[in-house]
Structures are given as C-alpha cells and as structure tokens.
Design a protein around this motif. Structure first.
Motif, PDB file in Angstrom:
ATOM      1  N   UNK A 170       0.446  12.709  11.504  1.00 45.59           N
ATOM      2  CA  UNK A 170      -0.691  11.793  11.471  1.00 45.59           C
ATOM      3  C   UNK A 170      -1.864  12.290  12.292  1.00 45.59           C
ATOM      4  N   UNK A 171      -1.599  13.083  13.339  1.00 47.20           N
ATOM      5  CA  UNK A 171      -2.716  13.498  14.173  1.00 47.20           C
ATOM      6  C   UNK A 171      -3.529  14.611  13.503  1.00 47.20           C
ATOM      7  N   UNK A 172      -2.921  15.347  12.584  1.00 49.88           N
ATOM      8  CA  UNK A 172      -3.629  16.462  11.961  1.00 49.88           C
ATOM      9  C   UNK A 172      -3.926  16.224  10.481  1.00 49.88           C
ATOM     10  N   UNK A 173      -2.983  15.579   9.803  1.00 49.73           N
ATOM     11  CA  UNK A 173      -3.105  15.529   8.345  1.00 49.73           C
ATOM     12  C   UNK A 173      -4.030  14.411   7.874  1.00 49.73           C
ATOM     13  N   UNK A 174      -4.489  14.571   6.631  1.00 48.15           N
ATOM     14  CA  UNK A 174      -5.513  13.690   6.091  1.00 48.15           C
ATOM     15  C   UNK A 174      -5.050  12.945   4.839  1.00 48.15           C
ATOM     16  N   UNK A 175      -5.758  11.875   4.530  1.00 44.65           N
ATOM     17  CA  UNK A 175      -5.481  11.084   3.321  1.00 44.65           C
ATOM     18  C   UNK A 175      -5.977  11.812   2.086  1.00 44.65           C
ATOM     19  N   UNK A 176      -5.138  11.866   1.052  1.00 38.30           N
ATOM     20  CA  UNK A 176      -5.579  12.432  -0.228  1.00 38.30           C
ATOM     21  C   UNK A 176      -5.779  11.351  -1.284  1.00 38.30           C
ATOM     22  N   UNK A 177      -4.921  10.360  -1.205  1.00 37.84           N
ATOM     23  CA  UNK A 177      -5.118   9.231  -2.131  1.00 37.84           C
ATOM     24  C   UNK A 177      -4.521   7.991  -1.503  1.00 37.84           C
ATOM     25  N   UNK A 178      -4.961   6.848  -2.024  1.00 41.75           N
ATOM     26  CA  UNK A 178      -4.578   5.586  -1.444  1.00 41.75           C
ATOM     27  C   UNK A 178      -4.465   4.592  -2.597  1.00 41.75           C
ATOM     28  N   UNK A 179      -3.453   3.716  -2.487  1.00 40.74           N
ATOM     29  CA  UNK A 179      -3.335   2.693  -3.528  1.00 40.74           C
ATOM     30  C   UNK A 179      -2.932   1.384  -2.892  1.00 40.74           C
ATOM     31  N   UNK A 236       0.260  -6.288   5.240  1.00 33.91           N
ATOM     32  CA  UNK A 236       0.437  -5.039   4.504  1.00 33.91           C
ATOM     33  C   UNK A 236       1.915  -4.696   4.398  1.00 33.91           C
ATOM     34  N   UNK A 237       2.308  -4.274   3.210  1.00 32.97           N
ATOM     35  CA  UNK A 237       3.693  -3.905   2.970  1.00 32.97           C
ATOM     36  C   UNK A 237       3.720  -2.469   2.484  1.00 32.97           C
ATOM     37  N   UNK A 238       4.679  -1.690   2.964  1.00 33.11           N
ATOM     38  CA  UNK A 238       4.809  -0.324   2.475  1.00 33.11           C
ATOM     39  C   UNK A 238       6.178   0.216   2.815  1.00 33.11           C
ATOM     40  N   UNK A 239       6.530   1.324   2.169  1.00 31.56           N
ATOM     41  CA  UNK A 239       7.799   1.943   2.500  1.00 31.56           C
ATOM     42  C   UNK A 239       7.520   2.982   3.571  1.00 31.56           C
ATOM     43  N   UNK A 240       8.223   2.894   4.702  1.00 32.51           N
ATOM     44  CA  UNK A 240       7.894   3.691   5.889  1.00 32.51           C
ATOM     45  C   UNK A 240       6.432   3.484   6.218  1.00 32.51           C
ATOM     46  N   UNK A 241       6.012   2.236   6.284  1.00 31.36           N
ATOM     47  CA  UNK A 241       4.579   1.931   6.399  1.00 31.36           C
ATOM     48  C   UNK A 241       4.006   2.423   7.725  1.00 31.36           C
ATOM     49  N   UNK A 242       4.889   2.621   8.712  1.00 31.52           N
ATOM     50  CA  UNK A 242       4.423   3.124   9.999  1.00 31.52           C
ATOM     51  C   UNK A 242       3.618   4.412   9.839  1.00 31.52           C
ATOM     52  N   UNK A 243       4.105   5.296   8.981  1.00 31.04           N
ATOM     53  CA  UNK A 243       3.422   6.572   8.770  1.00 31.04           C
ATOM     54  C   UNK A 243       2.081   6.369   8.066  1.00 31.04           C
ATOM     55  N   UNK A 244       2.096   5.598   6.983  1.00 28.03           N
ATOM     56  CA  UNK A 244       0.849   5.335   6.254  1.00 28.03           C
ATOM     57  C   UNK A 244      -0.181   4.707   7.187  1.00 28.03           C
ATOM     58  N   UNK A 245       0.298   3.753   7.997  1.00 27.20           N
ATOM     59  CA  UNK A 245      -0.622   3.052   8.891  1.00 27.20           C
ATOM     60  C   UNK A 245      -1.219   4.014   9.920  1.00 27.20           C
ATOM     61  N   UNK A 246      -0.382   4.934  10.424  1.00 24.74           N
ATOM     62  CA  UNK A 246      -0.866   5.880  11.430  1.00 24.74           C
ATOM     63  C   UNK A 246      -1.959   6.773  10.854  1.00 24.74           C
ATOM     64  N   UNK A 247      -1.728   7.257   9.634  1.00 24.93           N
ATOM     65  CA  UNK A 247      -2.724   8.115   8.986  1.00 24.93           C
ATOM     66  C   UNK A 247      -4.017   7.347   8.754  1.00 24.93           C
ATOM     67  N   UNK A 307       0.831  -1.208   0.000  1.00 29.03           N
ATOM     68  CA  UNK A 307       0.000   0.000   0.000  1.00 29.03           C
ATOM     69  C   UNK A 307       0.861   1.251   0.000  1.00 29.03           C
ATOM     70  N   UNK A 308       0.254   2.343  -0.428  1.00 25.63           N
ATOM     71  CA  UNK A 308       0.882   3.645  -0.302  1.00 25.63           C
ATOM     72  C   UNK A 308      -0.218   4.692  -0.200  1.00 25.63           C
ATOM     73  N   UNK A 309       0.066   5.732   0.612  1.00 24.67           N
ATOM     74  CA  UNK A 309      -0.915   6.808   0.776  1.00 24.67           C
ATOM     75  C   UNK A 309      -0.243   8.146   0.510  1.00 24.67           C
ATOM     76  N   UNK A 310      -0.959   9.047  -0.127  1.00 26.26           N
ATOM     77  CA  UNK A 310      -0.492  10.433  -0.226  1.00 26.26           C
ATOM     78  C   UNK A 310      -1.364  11.247   0.734  1.00 26.26           C
ATOM     79  N   UNK A 311      -0.720  12.181   1.460  1.00 17.94           N
ATOM     80  CA  UNK A 311      -1.441  12.888   2.524  1.00 17.94           C
ATOM     81  C   UNK A 311      -1.262  14.392   2.412  1.00 17.94           C
ATOM     82  N   UNK A 312      -2.033  15.112   3.232  1.00 20.98           N
ATOM     83  CA  UNK A 312      -1.909  16.573   3.204  1.00 20.98           C
ATOM     84  C   UNK A 312      -0.663  17.045   3.944  1.00 20.98           C
ATOM     85  N   UNK A 313      -0.016  16.150   4.690  1.00 22.65           N
ATOM     86  CA  UNK A 313       1.185  16.571   5.409  1.00 22.65           C
ATOM     87  C   UNK A 313       1.784  15.399   6.150  1.00 22.65           C
ATOM     88  N   UNK A 314       2.704  15.689   7.080  1.00 25.03           N
ATOM     89  CA  UNK A 314       3.453  14.603   7.704  1.00 25.03           C
ATOM     90  C   UNK A 314       3.055  14.371   9.168  1.00 25.03           C
TER      91      UNK A 314
END
Lengths: 226, 654
Positions: A47-56, A118-129, A38-45
């Motif tokens: 996780x407590x404030x920023x939101x998901x913009x796209x997901x794959x 689930x596999x991702x690069x720096x997946x910790x961040x994607x998962x948190x969001x 998986x990978x997610x693009x977000x409004x920022x870095x």
C-alpha cells in the motif's frame, strides 16, 4: 507552534461532513444502512508504494443489488510498470493510459461512498491503498465503517472457522465463493470482483439472518473501523 | 476506457440461455439486464407467501431451487419446483393477481429481478417469446385457474364461440385475427313487424347483403338475406307485404366482440351459414353490435381454410385435390407455429377433409351413374372412425372410414347394395390415396366388407363388441366407438352412435376392459424423470409419442366419455373439456389432461410436418431443455390420469 496544514479540499470536506454522525448504532436495521461493496485492482501488494489501477463499487439497496448501482473506473497511472501484478489483473500499461485521472475518479468515488458502510473482501488492503491515494489528492483518508467479507465468512461458515492455528490466514475470495457455489464473474476485474463480493456478502447476511431468525442489525456484523 | 457493462452483459448472457429471453433480441435482453437487481436468499427463506401481491419485478432464478407450496383447506401441498433458468411469479404478474402459492427457497438461491413493465413490452412485441410465456401460464403452477383452449365446443346455435375469458397474452396472440365490431350505425336492423318490401328496399339502398331483425331491446331475433327473399318470396310465392319475421332465418348464430375470426369462420362452416351476429356478450340475449359475413372475416387474411373449402367444392381433377391437401398441411404448419391450438387445428382440418370426402363421394356417385350403375335408393352414411373420427387428423396419415347403409327388403337387395357401396368406397379410397392419404394397414376402410355394412349388421356388431372380451373385439371397438358422421344420411350415423353410448355407459365389464387399455402403457419416464427411449429396432434412441403419450390419454378420454355419457364432442380435447364440466375431481383432471394432450399433439404434428412423416417418433436429444421439462410435466399428468382411471374403474394394481 504553527504547523502549516494544507486546507482540506472542499470535496474531502464534504465527504467528512457526510461522515458526521454516520457511524451506525448497534441496533440499526441493516436494511436501512447504505452499503457499498468495493473492490480495487492495484499495481502490487504494498500500500505504501503501489497504486490504484481500477476501482469498482456496487451500491446495495435494502438487501438486493441493483445493476444500476454498479460503477467502475479505470484509472490512469503514469508510472504503471509491466510487473507481476499485470498477470493477475490484466491491466497493461497501455490500458491504464486510457484510464481517467486518479483525482477525478476519487472525487466521484467519495461522492458515492459518503455516509455508507463499505464492504470488501480483504477490505483492509483496498482501504489502505485508497487511503494513500486520498491523502495524495485530498489530504484525507477513508472514514467509513468497513466490513471484511473474509472475516464474515470465517464467522459464518464452519469451513473457515478460526482454529487457533497460528498460520491460519483469512480465506481468499475464490475459496469462499467456491465453497458457497458462487461462480466467479470476470475474475480480477474490479467490477467483477465487486459484483462477486456483493453476492457473497448478500449470501452471508442471508445465512446469518436465517441462523439468528430475525432481520439483521448493525451489531450482527464484524466491522473494522472507524 | 471504463470497462462498462461487463457484469450486466454477463447477466444478459445467463438470461439468454433460457426462454423466453433466448427468443428476444440480444440488445433488448441487455437493456433488461442493466435494470436487473440481484437478490440472494438461502434455504428456508420465503420468497413470497400465498396471497401476497406481486411487486414490479419478475424473478429469474439464476441459481438454487425454489418450491411452490399450495395451502388449501388446511393442507399444504408441494405443487411445483422451480430451478435454474425458471421464471418465478410470471402468472401473478400477467394476471396482476396475488400469488396463488407460497414460494420457499430450498437451495441457496440467486435471483435476478427484472422490471416487469419492460419485459411485458418486449413480450408484446415478440411472438415466440410471448407464446412461450403463455404456455408458462399453465405450467408455472398446476393449481387454480384454467387457461382455456381456443377450441370451440360443438356449440348449439346462440351460444356462440366465445364468452371464454382470455388472458391478455392469449388475446394478443390472436390479435391479428380478432373480430372487431364496426361502428354501430353501420348495422342495418328492423323490427319483426316490418314488411319484406321495406326491408328489401333498405337493403338495396344501403347496399348490404343482409338485414338483422331485432326486438325492442335490440336483441337479435333473425336475419333476412337476399337468398331468404329469393327463396320465400319468389320461389315460395309469399307476399312482399308479409312481415320479415315470416321469412327470416332463425336462430341467429352469435359471437362476442373480439372473438377469434378463425373460430367464427369455423362456426360458420359448421352451421353452413353466411354470417354471424356480433352481440355485446356473445349470446342472443344481448344487444346486437354488428353482422360479420364470411367475406368480412376473410378480409382478415388471404390464405385461409375457408378459401380452401371453396376450392374443394370446385375442384375436379386428382392433381387439384392433391394440391389442395398440400395447401392444407402448409397452412396447418404455419398455424401451429403461430401458436394455434393443435386441437383446434384438428377441427379445422377435419372440416376440410370432411368436405373433401363429401366432394369425392359426390363425384364418384356421379361417375358411377354415368357408367350405368345407379345408386340403390336407400339411406347411407360415410363415417369417419379412429383418429379421423376424433377430428385429430392434421397430417395425412392413414385413413379410417366406414359405410353404413339401410337394410333392404331382402338379402338379395342387401347384396346388391353392398356391392355398389364397396365399389363406391374403393373408388373414393383410391382418390384419397391420390390425395396423399395412405391405406389403413389394419384395413379400417369402407372398401373392406368388414367396414361396409347395413345398419342392422352394425347394430348387431356393436352389441357383440360390447359383450365380447377378446382383444380383437376391444381393438375394433376402440376404433369403431369414435365414429363420426361425414356424408350421406346423418340419422343413420347418429343411431349407431346412440347405440354405442346406450350400451357402453352401463357396461362395467366393457368399461373395465377399455380402462385397462389406458393403464397398460406407463409414461415413458424413468425414476430420475428422464425420458425412456426405444432400446431396439431402427427407432433406437427415440420414443413413440403416439403409443406412449397420446394413446393412453385418448383412451382415457374415450372411456370416461362413454361412462359419463359425454356425447357432445368427438375430439379427445373436446371430451376432456366436457369432462371438466362434471366438476369435482374430473374438473381438474380434464383441464390438465386437455393441456397435456394438446401439447403432445402439437409436438407430434410439428415433428411430422418437419420430417415429412407421421411424427410418431421423437428424438429426445433434439428437444431443448424447455421441451424436455414440459414433456416431463405432461407425463406427470398422464401418470395422474392413469391412476385416476385405475381408481374410478377399480382396476387392481399390477
């Protein structure tokens, strides 16, 4: 004392049910596991404030990646701002307006990743969001086992080995890919990065399999949760 | 908006950079890409093992390198290397046979697995892509099966032109012009005991031009046509109560069902017959299925060499001959582009140009007679030598011809005959020039007294050439030894040819001199596998495919044919095919060399047709990646042939 708890949404419940007993045993062959990159693009870095913009998500099947298993969603975020992150992922507020509602996307996403690793690069961040978003809509978080390709790269590739140097940070997707000769496709789109990450994951697994001289098992990969 | 298909589109883009995908419509490639699977392997991994069955997918190598190893008799041999843009496993999928080689990854590889069923449907629908795939069949792996060239051997009647196995793709390629047998009820046949009267009555009743005579098993024995009846009954006065076996034409010339119509026509041209019999297995020893006449076959296409043949026979004016020759080249171009073998095409063109020479000779003999110069009453033959002798002239390059005439009673008679034939040759050569051929720069023309001789003189010359060692003699022998009968008295020409083979095959010195010619020019590849180009002159930056590629192979074919007495063929391709029949190391050599020769001849001819010149010089920068790779393969074969020749004729390494 009674604490009022919102009853779990049926979708989330189904997701949690799927999870039951899904944590793989150490000697489970990797080929029989359901793996979704998986990978997610977000409004920022943040996780407590920023939101998901796209997901794959790219679902792998016994060591290869079928194009048919590649999914991506653009998500509608009413409060998306024209901030620095826009320069990275290129999703403008106007575009996000054409996205689908977050709740609907998560619904489809949960369905896809049920019982999967689930596999991702720096997946910790994607998962948190994703956790934050899931909590908002369905009152649950991700329960899937996670594998970070950055950690896998550090374990597998000499160039990124842990050195003990305090400020060493895990390598970025671009660094690892250029080291391995994987071209970046559609960089900073969720779909492109998920595809590239999947390719990287397949390569790292193949390297490790070669090194161990046997088919890989679950215990051979560094996992984060649950 | 969901960003749909971005990645599959990227995959489609990378597929489209390479053939055969570059030859397929964009949407088709995109839908293939959407069904693709990505697989990653690292150095040391095995993609498949020799003997494994191919799966449902064709592998496209997007990154990395894969080596093919062939394991035979305990030896493991590297047979090929595939890199970015190559297809893996195509041969096995097309033939649905197990892999003939083991594929090992030597550099981390990313493979796109494409659904073969979809791709095959696409290939079936697109000619250029399919043609590419067909070539790939051969070049993919240089071991195992041979992909037959559609060139018919100079066949004896009854053996037919097919019986050769065809790949599915090849069959599709020729699909437009296959001989399809019609309903068997349509075939009119009788036993040999039937009377001519009954047979003729049936032919009239059913309105067919011929009657097939068969035995009890329905195996063909002969054909009765209108002209048989006219000639034998009316002219020769045989009785109509005679059995048909007395007047039928024998032997029958047979082909297999679904043979190439072009090949069948060529066979009819060569045998000068009006119909061929289609039998179950293509030989006279199986059941007859149908009779095909020239007319039936011509119905397959409007613009056909056989039509041109008739035009030549009817033409008179220089302008008309010129037009016909232009037509021949036009057809040649369309045939080549449609993927017809250039060797085969050379045969067709040779038939046509032979017919042209025959027609011009007949016209000029008549014209001379009108002027009061009667032909001396002696046997003579018009010969083609050099490339024309090898039936390889597709383009009207320079002519190579010669005349042989029977020795007269005395020197005076010879002198008179020589004067006549020189005059005749001068006129024919002049008309050939009008048709667009150029005079041979080396003077290899029948109007040159050196190439217009009596049989005794020629035989003496052959003996002298066989013994002589100066380079002029070798060059002359190289041209002369490819002689082929065109017109006149065939026995005269055959005597010369027999003499050549008789003297040459046992003459080690001569063969060695010929062989050293073969190895003189190394393949134009440098150490890195790049093409070597001419470094000076007005051809700078191009390379000479005739001198550096075609000539050594052609010379190798000739010297091997002379040594082993392979006389059935005239063409280089035919000689190489015949070489395959020797078995052993010659079999593989012949197969590879024949493909290589075919490839270069095609490249040269297409270049020539496009540039309106001889096509001799090729500019490598105008070739695409595929062509360059194929040329490199071809030159590898050339190098292999040269080292074989070096070994077989014990030439020292220089």
């Amino acid at each position: 004392m009674w604490t009022f708890r919102k009853p779990l949404h049926p979708v989330a419940e189904a997701y949690r049910d799927g999870r039951a007993g899904s944590s793989p045993k150490g000697r489970t062959p990797l080929d029989v596991l359901r793996i979704v990159v998986i990978d997610a693009e977000t409004t920022g870095l943040d996780p407590s404030r920023d939101r998901l913009l796209s997901l794959a998500a790219a679902a792998l099947s016994s060591g290869s990646m079928p194009m048919a298993g590649l999914r991506s969603w653009l998500i509608y975020q009413p409060w998306a701002a024209l901030n620095d992150a826009v320069a990275v992922h290129g999703i403008t507020p106007a575009q996000t307006a054409r996205g689908e509602p977050e709740e609907k996307v998560l619904f489809e996403f949960l369905d896809l990743i049920r019982g999967a690793v689930l596999v991702g690069h720096h997946i910790g961040f994607d998962a948190a969001i994703i956790d934050q978003a899931l909590m908002r809509h369905y009152g649950t978080r991700l329960y899937n086992p996670l594998i970070d390709t950055a950690a896998l790269a550090m374990a597998e590739l000499e160039a990124f080995r842990k050195t003990g140097y305090a400020n060493q940070r895990p390598p970025g997707l671009e660094e690892v890919c250029s080291h391995c000769g994987i071209p970046m496709m559609e960089r900073h789109t969720a779909e492109g990065d998920a595809f590239t990450t999947a390719e990287l994951f397949l390569l790292l697994c193949a390297r490790r399999r070669r090194r161990l001289g046997r088919p890989l098992e679950w215990r051979d990969l560094p996992s984060l949760r649950p | 908006m969901t960003a749909k298909n971005v990645i599959p589109d990227r995959i489609a883009e990378s597929l489209r950079r390479f053939p055969p995908f570059s030859m397929l419509p964009v949407p088709a490639v995109s839908s293939l890409a959407q069904k693709a699977e990505v697989r990653v392997l690292v150095a040391g991994d095995t993609l498949w093992k020799q003997g494994d069955r191919p799966g449902e997918g064709l592998h496209f190598l997007a990154r990395g390198r894969v080596e093919y190893h062939w394991n035979a008799e305990g030896r493991n041999e590297l047979v090929d290397v595939r890199d970015v843009g190559d297809l893996l496993g195509l041969t096995a999928l097309i033939e649905s046979k197990p892999f003939r080689v083991t594929a090992t990854v030597v550099e981390d590889a990313v493979l796109y697995i494409l659904p073969w069923a979809d791709l095959r449907t696409l290939l079936d629908a697109h000619d250029t892509a399919r043609h590419y795939a067909r070539r790939h069949l051969f070049w993919a792996t240089r071991v195992g099966a041979h992909v037959p060239t559609p060139e018919p051997a100079s066949s004896s009647p009854g053996t037919g032109v097919t019986g050769r196995s065809k790949s599915i793709l090849q069959a599709h390629l020729d699909g437009a012009t296959l001989v399809e047998p019609r309903a068997p009820e349509r075939l009119l046949s009788c036993l040999p005991e039937a009377t001519v009267r009954d047979a003729a009555a049936l032919m009239i009743e059913r309105r067919v031009p011929s009657m097939l005579v068969v035995d009890e098993q329905k195996h063909p024995m002969g054909i009765v046509t209108h002209s048989n009846i006219v000639r034998r009954i009316i002219v020769d006065g045989l009785s109509v109560e005679q059995p048909v076996s007395a007047i039928m034409s024998v032997p029958v010339v047979t082909i297999a069902p679904r043979s190439s119509a072009t090949a069948a026509l060529l066979l009819m041209l060569r045998e000068r017959i009006g119909q061929v019999v289609v039998t179950e297995d293509g030989t006279a020893r199986s059941q007859a299925v149908d009779i095909c006449s020239e007319k039936d076959l011509l119905a397959h296409s409007g613009h056909h060499p056989a039509g041109l043949l008739r035009e030549i026979r009817n033409a008179r004016s220089p302008a008309r001959f010129r037009e016909i020759c232009d037509d021949i080249e036009g057809i040649a171009l369309s045939y080549l582009e449609a993927g017809i073998s250039s060797l085969f095409l050379g045969q067709i063109c040779a038939e046509l140009y032979d017919e042209l020479a025959q027609r011009l000779l007949a016209l000029e003999i008549a014209a001379l007679e009108k002027e009061g110069r009667k032909a001396p009453g002696i046997a003579w033959a018009w010969l083609s030598v050099g490339s024309d002798g090898r039936r390889e002239q597709i383009l009207r390059t320079d002519m190579d011809n010669a005349i042989v005439f029977g020795k007269g009673a005395n020197a005076e008679a010879d002198g008179a005959a020589r004067a006549y034939f020189l005059e005749l040759a001068e006129r024919v050569v002049a008309r050939l020039v009008e048709c667009g051929f150029s005079r041979c720069q080396g003077g290899v023309m029948a109007c040159n007294p050196r190439w217009c001789r009596t049989d005794e003189e020629w035989l003496a010359e052959i003996r002298a050439l066989v013994g002589g060692s100066d380079s002029d003699a070798v060059l002359r022998a190289l041209v002369l030894f490819d002689l082929r009968f065109v017109a006149g008295d065939k026995a005269l020409a055959e005597r010369l040819r027999d003499e050549i083979f008789r003297h040459a095959s046992g003459n080690d010195g001569l063969l060695q001199r010929f062989a050293s010619h073969v190895v003189e020019t190394p393949p134009p590849l440098n150490f890195f596998g790049n093409l070597i180009v001419e470094s000076r002159g007005d051809r700078e930056g191009e390379f000479d495919i005739k001198a550096r590629g075609l000539a050594p192979l052609r010379d190798a074919a000739r010297v091997l044919a002379l040594k082993h007495g392979l006389k059935a063929h005239y063409s280089t391709g035919g000689r190489l095919d015949e070489l395959r029949g020797l078995g052993g190391p010659h079999a593989e050599l012949g197969a590879l060399a024949s493909e290589a020769y075919e490839y270069m001849l095609r490249l040269r001819t297409l270049t020539g047709l496009r540039r309106k010149d001889t096509g001799r010089f090729i500019d490598p920068s105008l070739l695409n990646k595929l062509q360059r790779a194929e040329l490199a393969n071809v030159f590898d074969v050339l190098r292999m042939v040269q080292s074989h020749v070096r070994a077989e004729f014990r030439l020292s390494l220089r």
